[in-house]
Design a protein around this motif. Structure first.
Motif, PDB file in Angstrom:
ATOM      1  N   PRO A  18      -3.326   2.778   5.082  1.00  0.00           N
ATOM      2  CA  PRO A  18      -1.990   3.118   4.566  1.00  0.00           C
ATOM      3  C   PRO A  18      -0.942   2.888   5.655  1.00  0.00           C
ATOM      4  O   PRO A  18      -1.229   3.080   6.850  1.00  0.00           O
ATOM      5  CB  PRO A  18      -2.104   4.613   4.239  1.00  0.00           C
ATOM      6  N   ARG A  19       0.252   2.459   5.226  1.00  0.00           N
ATOM      7  CA  ARG A  19       1.333   2.225   6.190  1.00  0.00           C
ATOM      8  C   ARG A  19       2.495   3.150   5.851  1.00  0.00           C
ATOM      9  O   ARG A  19       3.006   3.143   4.732  1.00  0.00           O
ATOM     10  CB  ARG A  19       1.768   0.770   6.159  1.00  0.00           C
ATOM     11  N   LEU A  20       2.904   3.938   6.840  1.00  0.00           N
ATOM     12  CA  LEU A  20       3.934   4.951   6.653  1.00  0.00           C
ATOM     13  C   LEU A  20       5.229   4.493   7.310  1.00  0.00           C
ATOM     14  O   LEU A  20       5.220   4.112   8.485  1.00  0.00           O
ATOM     15  CB  LEU A  20       3.492   6.277   7.296  1.00  0.00           C
ATOM     16  N   LEU A  57      -3.326  13.027   5.190  1.00  0.00           N
ATOM     17  CA  LEU A  57      -4.152  11.849   5.499  1.00  0.00           C
ATOM     18  C   LEU A  57      -5.127  12.166   6.640  1.00  0.00           C
ATOM     19  O   LEU A  57      -6.311  11.837   6.569  1.00  0.00           O
ATOM     20  CB  LEU A  57      -3.272  10.661   5.871  1.00  0.00           C
ATOM     21  N   ALA A  58      -4.614  12.809   7.678  1.00  0.00           N
ATOM     22  CA  ALA A  58      -5.460  13.139   8.829  1.00  0.00           C
ATOM     23  C   ALA A  58      -6.590  14.089   8.422  1.00  0.00           C
ATOM     24  O   ALA A  58      -7.743  13.910   8.821  1.00  0.00           O
ATOM     25  CB  ALA A  58      -4.623  13.758   9.943  1.00  0.00           C
ATOM     26  N   ALA A  59      -6.256  15.093   7.606  1.00  0.00           N
ATOM     27  CA  ALA A  59      -7.269  16.055   7.154  1.00  0.00           C
ATOM     28  C   ALA A  59      -8.347  15.369   6.325  1.00  0.00           C
ATOM     29  O   ALA A  59      -9.515  15.770   6.349  1.00  0.00           O
ATOM     30  CB  ALA A  59      -6.609  17.169   6.348  1.00  0.00           C
ATOM     31  N   GLU A  72      -1.164   3.494   9.707  1.00  0.00           N
ATOM     32  CA  GLU A  72      -0.220   2.841  10.619  1.00  0.00           C
ATOM     33  C   GLU A  72       1.173   3.399  10.343  1.00  0.00           C
ATOM     34  O   GLU A  72       1.449   3.854   9.231  1.00  0.00           O
ATOM     35  CB  GLU A  72      -0.222   1.330  10.366  1.00  0.00           C
ATOM     36  N   GLU A  73       2.027   3.321  11.352  1.00  0.00           N
ATOM     37  CA  GLU A  73       3.387   3.837  11.163  1.00  0.00           C
ATOM     38  C   GLU A  73       4.432   2.817  11.609  1.00  0.00           C
ATOM     39  O   GLU A  73       4.255   2.115  12.604  1.00  0.00           O
ATOM     40  CB  GLU A  73       3.589   5.131  11.951  1.00  0.00           C
ATOM     41  N   ILE A 101       0.186   2.067   0.052  1.00  0.00           N
ATOM     42  CA  ILE A 101      -1.225   2.428  -0.081  1.00  0.00           C
ATOM     43  C   ILE A 101      -1.788   1.818  -1.362  1.00  0.00           C
ATOM     44  O   ILE A 101      -1.121   1.843  -2.404  1.00  0.00           O
ATOM     45  CB  ILE A 101      -1.385   3.979  -0.059  1.00  0.00           C
ATOM     46  N   ASP A 102      -2.957   1.224  -1.281  1.00  0.00           N
ATOM     47  CA  ASP A 102      -3.631   0.641  -2.447  1.00  0.00           C
ATOM     48  C   ASP A 102      -2.721  -0.307  -3.235  1.00  0.00           C
ATOM     49  O   ASP A 102      -2.697  -0.289  -4.470  1.00  0.00           O
ATOM     50  CB  ASP A 102      -4.141   1.754  -3.376  1.00  0.00           C
ATOM     51  N   GLY A 103      -1.946  -1.100  -2.511  1.00  0.00           N
ATOM     52  CA  GLY A 103      -1.086  -2.093  -3.158  1.00  0.00           C
ATOM     53  C   GLY A 103       0.189  -1.527  -3.754  1.00  0.00           C
ATOM     54  O   GLY A 103       0.964  -2.258  -4.381  1.00  0.00           O
ATOM     55  N   MET A 104       0.434  -0.222  -3.554  1.00  0.00           N
ATOM     56  CA  MET A 104       1.658   0.408  -4.078  1.00  0.00           C
ATOM     57  C   MET A 104       2.616   0.728  -2.946  1.00  0.00           C
ATOM     58  O   MET A 104       2.195   1.028  -1.826  1.00  0.00           O
ATOM     59  CB  MET A 104       1.318   1.715  -4.801  1.00  0.00           C
ATOM     60  N   LYS A 105       3.903   0.680  -3.261  1.00  0.00           N
ATOM     61  CA  LYS A 105       4.927   1.155  -2.329  1.00  0.00           C
ATOM     62  C   LYS A 105       5.423   2.486  -2.901  1.00  0.00           C
ATOM     63  O   LYS A 105       6.262   2.525  -3.796  1.00  0.00           O
ATOM     64  CB  LYS A 105       6.066   0.148  -2.217  1.00  0.00           C
TER      65      LYS A 105
END
Length: 222
Positions: free
Chosen positions: A5-7, A23-25, A31-32, A60-64
């Motif tokens: 995932p890109r944040l 996400l961490a949990a 990535e950021e 994430i998963d092809g979605m923005k």
């Protein structure tokens, strides 16, 4: 782009921090991209990345995805942190909404005018100790389990842990009257994924400082 995932947000807590926590949990690496100028933010809007012209943005998963609540619901569902049925999901939603109300006060605190800081800090302490933390103390005491819902680790537990630590930064003794929450905090802190997130060098952001406030005002100025 990798499968991570890109944040996209600022290099600070804000509305993205709860997403980082979740996400961490779940043990998910991400990535950021950090916004530092108004031009970067305007370009995201111009390119049609921001549905409501707002960040956080999570790819994430092809979605923005935008809208914090929608993003977190998706992550919780994807990584099995959203209960086993509709009733458990409703409980998780109720707890998360309550904690979000408290977190909203903490989120806005760095932007308080100097003469309102003390009053706003008192409000956070009062709400935490009289309205929100008693709820979770009672829930944990009544069912005698480690987690808030269904005796299984969920989004609600992650959100509560984040809130406890955020309030403690401002009111260190806030848990003194909540023995169940003290035990909960210790157990959560020792869960491998959360323990890793609490270590120095993790993607967890420090408390907002003057530079962060200045950057927020610069990036989002009208």
């Amino acid at each position: 782009m990798s499968g991570k995932p890109r944040l996209t947000y600022l290099n600070g807590r804000g509305r993205m921090e709860s997403i980082r926590w979740l996400l961490a949990a779940a043990g998910v690496e991400f990535e950021e991209i950090y916004l530092e100028t108004k031009e970067q933010y305007d370009k995201l809007i111009k390119d049609g990345f921001l549905l409501y012209q707002q960040v956080p943005l999570v790819e994430i998963d092809g979605m923005k995805m935008v809208q914090t609540r929608a993003i977190m619901s998706y992550i919780a569902g994807k990584y099995n942190l959203y209960g086993k049925d509709l009733k458990e999901r409703a409980l998780i939603d109720m707890y998360v909404e309550g904690i979000s109300d408290l977190m909203q006060m903490i989120l806005m605190f760095p932007f308080s005018p100097p003469d309102a800081k003390e009053k706003n800090l008192d409000s956070i302490k009062e709400r935490a100790t009289n309205r929100y933390f008693p709820v979770f103390e009672k829930v944990l005491k009544q069912h005698g389990q480690d987690f808030l819902v269904g005796n299984k680790f969920s989004w609600a537990d992650v959100q509560l842990m984040e809130a406890i630590l955020a309030v403690e930064e401002k009111v260190p003794a806030v848990l003194s009257g909540f023995p169940q929450l003290q035990v909960f905090k210790t157990k959560m802190s020792n869960m491998p994924t959360i323990k890793k997130f609490l270590q120095p060098g993790s993607p967890r952001k420090p408390p907002p400082d003057a530079h962060y406030v200045e950057t927020v005002l610069k990036v989002f100025k009208k």
